[in-house]
Design a protein around this motif. Structure first.
Motif, short mmCIF file in Angstrom:
data_model
loop_
_atom_site.label_atom_id
_atom_site.label_comp_id
_atom_site.label_asym_id
_atom_site.label_seq_id
_atom_site.Cartn_x
_atom_site.Cartn_y
_atom_site.Cartn_z
N ALA A 31 25.88 68.49 17.82
CA ALA A 31 26.33 67.13 18.16
C ALA A 31 25.58 66.08 17.34
CB ALA A 31 26.13 66.88 19.65
N LEU A 32 24.29 66.28 17.13
CA LEU A 32 23.51 65.34 16.32
C LEU A 32 23.96 65.37 14.86
CD1 LEU A 32 19.96 65.90 17.85
CD2 LEU A 32 21.32 63.79 17.96
N ARG A 33 24.20 66.57 14.36
CA ARG A 33 24.67 66.69 12.97
C ARG A 33 26.00 65.95 12.80
NH1 ARG A 33 28.49 69.64 11.35
NH2 ARG A 33 28.36 71.21 12.98
N GLU A 34 26.91 66.18 13.73
CA GLU A 34 28.22 65.53 13.66
C GLU A 34 28.10 64.02 13.80
OE1 GLU A 34 30.39 67.60 16.68
OE2 GLU A 34 30.55 69.42 15.45
N ALA A 35 27.23 63.55 14.69
CA ALA A 35 27.03 62.11 14.86
C ALA A 35 26.50 61.48 13.58
CB ALA A 35 26.06 61.84 16.01
N GLY A 36 25.71 62.24 12.84
CA GLY A 36 25.18 61.76 11.57
C GLY A 36 26.17 61.85 10.43
N GLY A 37 27.37 62.36 10.71
CA GLY A 37 28.39 62.47 9.68
C GLY A 37 28.10 63.55 8.66
N LEU A 38 27.31 64.55 9.06
CA LEU A 38 26.94 65.63 8.16
C LEU A 38 27.72 66.90 8.49
CD1 LEU A 38 23.08 65.15 8.36
CD2 LEU A 38 24.55 64.50 6.45
N ASN A 39 28.08 67.65 7.47
CA ASN A 39 28.68 68.96 7.72
C ASN A 39 27.60 70.02 7.54
OD1 ASN A 39 28.57 69.78 4.92
ND2 ASN A 39 30.44 68.59 4.56
N LYS A 40 27.93 71.26 7.88
CA LYS A 40 26.94 72.33 7.81
C LYS A 40 26.42 72.54 6.39
CE LYS A 40 28.63 74.87 11.82
NZ LYS A 40 29.91 74.23 12.12
N ASN A 41 27.30 72.39 5.41
CA ASN A 41 26.87 72.54 4.01
C ASN A 41 25.82 71.51 3.62
OD1 ASN A 41 28.51 74.76 3.36
ND2 ASN A 41 30.26 73.43 2.94
N GLU A 42 26.02 70.28 4.06
CA GLU A 42 25.06 69.22 3.73
C GLU A 42 23.71 69.47 4.38
OE1 GLU A 42 28.03 65.41 3.11
OE2 GLU A 42 27.71 66.17 5.16
N VAL A 43 23.73 69.89 5.64
CA VAL A 43 22.47 70.20 6.33
C VAL A 43 21.78 71.37 5.65
CG1 VAL A 43 21.43 71.01 8.49
CG2 VAL A 43 23.17 69.22 8.53
N ALA A 44 22.55 72.39 5.30
CA ALA A 44 21.97 73.56 4.63
C ALA A 44 21.29 73.16 3.32
CB ALA A 44 23.07 74.59 4.36
N LYS A 45 21.94 72.30 2.56
CA LYS A 45 21.35 71.86 1.29
C LYS A 45 20.07 71.06 1.53
CE LYS A 45 22.48 69.55 -3.01
NZ LYS A 45 23.50 68.83 -3.78
N LEU A 46 20.08 70.18 2.53
CA LEU A 46 18.89 69.38 2.84
C LEU A 46 17.72 70.25 3.27
CD1 LEU A 46 20.50 66.46 4.87
CD2 LEU A 46 19.27 66.24 2.70
N VAL A 47 18.02 71.26 4.08
CA VAL A 47 16.96 72.10 4.64
C VAL A 47 16.54 73.23 3.69
CG1 VAL A 47 16.38 73.61 6.61
CG2 VAL A 47 17.68 71.52 6.99
N GLY A 48 17.46 73.61 2.81
CA GLY A 48 17.13 74.67 1.85
C GLY A 48 17.53 76.06 2.30
N VAL A 49 18.64 76.13 3.04
CA VAL A 49 19.15 77.42 3.53
C VAL A 49 20.64 77.51 3.21
CG1 VAL A 49 17.44 77.59 5.38
CG2 VAL A 49 19.65 76.50 5.85
N GLN A 50 21.23 78.63 3.55
CA GLN A 50 22.67 78.82 3.40
C GLN A 50 23.40 78.22 4.61
OE1 GLN A 50 24.18 80.35 0.68
NE2 GLN A 50 22.11 80.25 -0.17
N ARG A 51 24.67 77.87 4.40
CA ARG A 51 25.50 77.29 5.46
C ARG A 51 25.55 78.20 6.70
NH1 ARG A 51 29.99 78.09 7.83
NH2 ARG A 51 31.31 76.43 8.58
N LEU A 52 25.61 79.50 6.47
CA LEU A 52 25.67 80.45 7.58
C LEU A 52 24.45 80.32 8.50
CD1 LEU A 52 27.04 82.79 9.04
CD2 LEU A 52 25.90 84.34 7.44
N GLN A 53 23.30 80.01 7.93
CA GLN A 53 22.10 79.85 8.74
C GLN A 53 22.22 78.66 9.67
OE1 GLN A 53 20.03 82.40 8.52
NE2 GLN A 53 19.00 81.58 10.29
N VAL A 54 22.76 77.56 9.18
CA VAL A 54 22.96 76.38 10.04
C VAL A 54 23.94 76.74 11.16
CG1 VAL A 54 23.79 73.99 10.12
CG2 VAL A 54 22.43 74.78 8.16
N TYR A 55 24.99 77.45 10.83
CA TYR A 55 25.93 77.92 11.86
C TYR A 55 25.19 78.71 12.93
CZ TYR A 55 29.42 80.78 14.19
OH TYR A 55 30.16 81.42 15.15
#
Length: 106
Positions: A31-55
């Motif tokens: 919910a916080l990610r979505e409120a920030g207008g971020l998708n899983k790919n963007e969070v993964a890139k920021l954190v340094g992991v793969q999209r699947l990990q954010v999922y």
């Protein structure tokens, strides 16, 4: 010990402490990610992991928690999003009152 060494050690301790804090529940993370207008790919890139990990971190049934060093970065991102979108946290706390999980970002 030099001042630079002390500063480095303090930074390491701060990073360790930041990484050990409780994270919000997977549903609130999403919910916080979505409120920030971020998708899983963007969070993964920021954190340094793969999209699947954010999922995995956001899916309640996976029961997967971030590990260092990514945990500290992810925790900081979530804290920032919670500060920027306090209504999301408040709505989630109201909706999940009495349910298992850790809806509060600490």
């Amino acid at each position: 010990m030099t001042a630079a060494t002390i500063e480095q050690r303090l930074s390491e301790v701060e990073a360790l402490l930041a990484g050990s804090r409780n994270l919000p529940s997977p549903a609130l993370r999403a919910a916080l990610r979505e409120a920030g207008g971020l998708n899983k790919n963007e969070v993964a890139k920021l954190v340094g992991v793969q999209r699947l990990q954010v999922y995995r971190w956001e899916h309640p049934g996976m029961n997967v928690e971030p590990r260092p060093p990514h945990r500290a970065v992810y925790a900081r991102l979530l804290r920032g999003l919670a500060e920027k979108h306090p209504s999301v946290v408040a709505e989630f706390e109201f909706a999940s009152h009495g349910q298992e999980g850790r809806p509060v970002v600490t």
